[in-house]
Design an enzyme around this catalytic site. Structure first.
Site, PDB file in Angstrom:
ATOM      1  N   ASN A   1       0.808  -1.222   0.000  1.00 48.82           N
ATOM      2  CA  ASN A   1       0.000   0.000   0.000  1.00 48.82           C
ATOM      3  C   ASN A   1       0.842   1.275   0.000  1.00 48.82           C
ATOM      4  O   ASN A   1       0.297   2.363  -0.154  1.00 48.82           O
ATOM      5  CB  ASN A   1      -0.905   0.043   1.241  1.00 48.82           C
ATOM      6  CG  ASN A   1      -2.102  -0.867   1.098  1.00 48.82           C
ATOM      7  OD1 ASN A   1      -2.275  -1.517   0.074  1.00 48.82           O
ATOM      8  ND2 ASN A   1      -2.920  -0.919   2.129  1.00 48.82           N
ATOM      9  N   LYS A   2       2.140   1.154   0.191  1.00 51.38           N
ATOM     10  CA  LYS A   2       2.967   2.350   0.335  1.00 51.38           C
ATOM     11  C   LYS A   2       3.418   2.859  -1.041  1.00 51.38           C
ATOM     12  O   LYS A   2       3.081   2.283  -2.064  1.00 51.38           O
ATOM     13  CB  LYS A   2       4.141   2.041   1.268  1.00 51.38           C
ATOM     14  CG  LYS A   2       3.676   1.551   2.659  1.00 51.38           C
ATOM     15  CD  LYS A   2       3.047   2.636   3.481  1.00 51.38           C
ATOM     16  CE  LYS A   2       2.192   2.212   4.656  1.00 51.38           C
ATOM     17  NZ  LYS A   2       2.676   1.326   5.675  1.00 51.38           N
TER      18      LYS A   2
END
Ligand SMILES: *Cc1c(COP(=O)(O)O)cnc(C)c1O
Length: 372
Positions: free
Chosen positions: A183-184
């Site tokens: 998700n980063k």
């Protein structure tokens, strides 16, 4: 759903996928040449003056950074009351006590004015979070740390590629820890990295990362502490290397999309926009505040309504002192009014590099439909 727009989605190129296949065929799967190359590439990205050590996650990295800094039982570490739970959990896992400080409402970053008041003789470290890729006020925090002889362990999980006054986060300061969770802003599947210029710290990080083992020149091993097992695999590092090549372009695209949200939502008073920051903002997330209670609704209801438009919205994050574990330790969300309000009202709108401009417009149209 065919046209589902998630709040985030990683973007991997075919070259990276091919490299992963080659690594899988190489017979070298655990930490090897890819990890060394990934660490070197990250160090170079950060300007060449830092040592970087890759690990299995930022959570492991933060815990190990604290332990390597000598944080342990009886110590206090200052941390924002609104962040991902890992920021506080690692302090507890290191045997120390988290001391929460409220965040500013719009930047979501530590309220520096309150930090100094939270310092006691037991304080060992401050852990600022560069929330959503907007740099915390590091100059002020580093000055406080110098005055009180504290370490600064930056939770830079959102901040790979963030620049602060022209310099990348992790290229200055004390210790910074990045996350490469999918998700980063870039991913190594799971993974993280610690960047620091402190050579003694690097040694201890290496011990903590791999069983406490030190090898002598002949390759004989000694164990110096009961270390963890947090080394990254070469497969993951190969993904990270492929991502790092695109990081600046990913973040530029994120900035463009964020600017479009600001433009399209400027006149819309049903939500509170985040602080805009400057060009250094890496826009890991675009989070807005919606007063659900005043509207007679709830966030889950709003999330379901947005889902009917094919739009996924996230929730980053609840106020940490309000979680049951921290309540049991005696903390109360109400003691941190901004964090508590953000925890109640925040929603994360879709923002990721492969999003199209029209996707932003679609999200804005759905917001206007649901909140008018
Ligand atoms: C994601 C995140 C972490 C943990 O990162 P992992 O790599 O998943 O362990 C820590 N702090 C913050 C603020 C995060 O968002």
């Amino acid at each position: 759903m065919k046209d589902w727009l998630p709040f985030t989605r990683p973007l991997l190129d075919e070259e990276t996928i091919a490299t992963v296949a080659a690594v899988l065929r190489s017979g070298q799967l655990a930490s090897g040449p890819q990890v060394l190359a990934f660490e070197a590439a990250l160090a170079e990205y950060l300007g060449g003056a830092r040592s970087v050590r890759a690990l299995t996650s930022a959570t492991e990295g933060l815990e190990i950074a604290l332990l390597a800094c000598g944080v342990g039982p009886g110590d206090e570490v200052i941390v924002p009351a609104m962040s991902f739970a890992a920021s506080a959990n690692v302090i507890v896992r290191a045997g120390a006590t988290p001391v929460f400080v409220d965040v500013e409402l719009l930047t979501r970053n530590l309220d520096v004015a309150q930090v100094e008041r939270a310092i006691t003789p037991r304080t060992q470290a401050i852990m600022p979070v560069h929330f959503s890729g907007l740099a915390a006020d590091l100059e002020a925090l580093l000055a406080i740390a110098a005055r009180h002889r504290l370490r600064i362990v930056e939770d830079a999980a959102h901040a790979i590629g963030t620049r602060h006054r022209g310099r990348p986060i992790g290229s200055f300061g004390d210790v910074a820890v990045f996350s490469f969770h999918p998700n980063k802003n870039m991913t190594s599947i799971e993974g993280g990295a610690i960047a620091t210029a402190d050579a003694a710290l690097v040694e201890r990080i290496e011990r903590h990362r791999f069983h406490g083992i030190r090898r002598n020149a002949d390759g004989e091993i000694d164990v110096e502490l009961a270390g963890a097992k947090s080394n990254l695999s070469d497969v993951a590092a190969a993904v990270g290397l492929g991502q790092l090549r695109h990081l600046d372009e990913f973040n530029a695209r994120r900035r463009t999309l964020a600017a479009r949200y600001f433009e399209r939502l400027a006149d819309f008073d049903r939500l509170v926009l985040p602080a805009r920051g400057d060009d250094g903002h890496s826009w890991h997330m675009f989070t807005v505040l919606i007063d659900f209670a005043a509207r007679g609704t709830t966030r889950p209801e709003f999330q379901r309504a947005m889902a009917t438009h094919g739009i996924g919205v996230g929730m980053h994050y609840p106020c940490i002192p309000g979680m049951s574990f921290y309540r049991q330790l005696g903390f109360r969300a109400d003691d941190y009014p901004n964090a508590a309000r953000i925890g109640r009202e925040t929603v994360t709108l879709p923002l990721f590099p492969s999003m199209r401009d029209e996707d932003v417009d679609r999200v804005v149209a759905a917001l206007r439909a649901e909140l008018d």
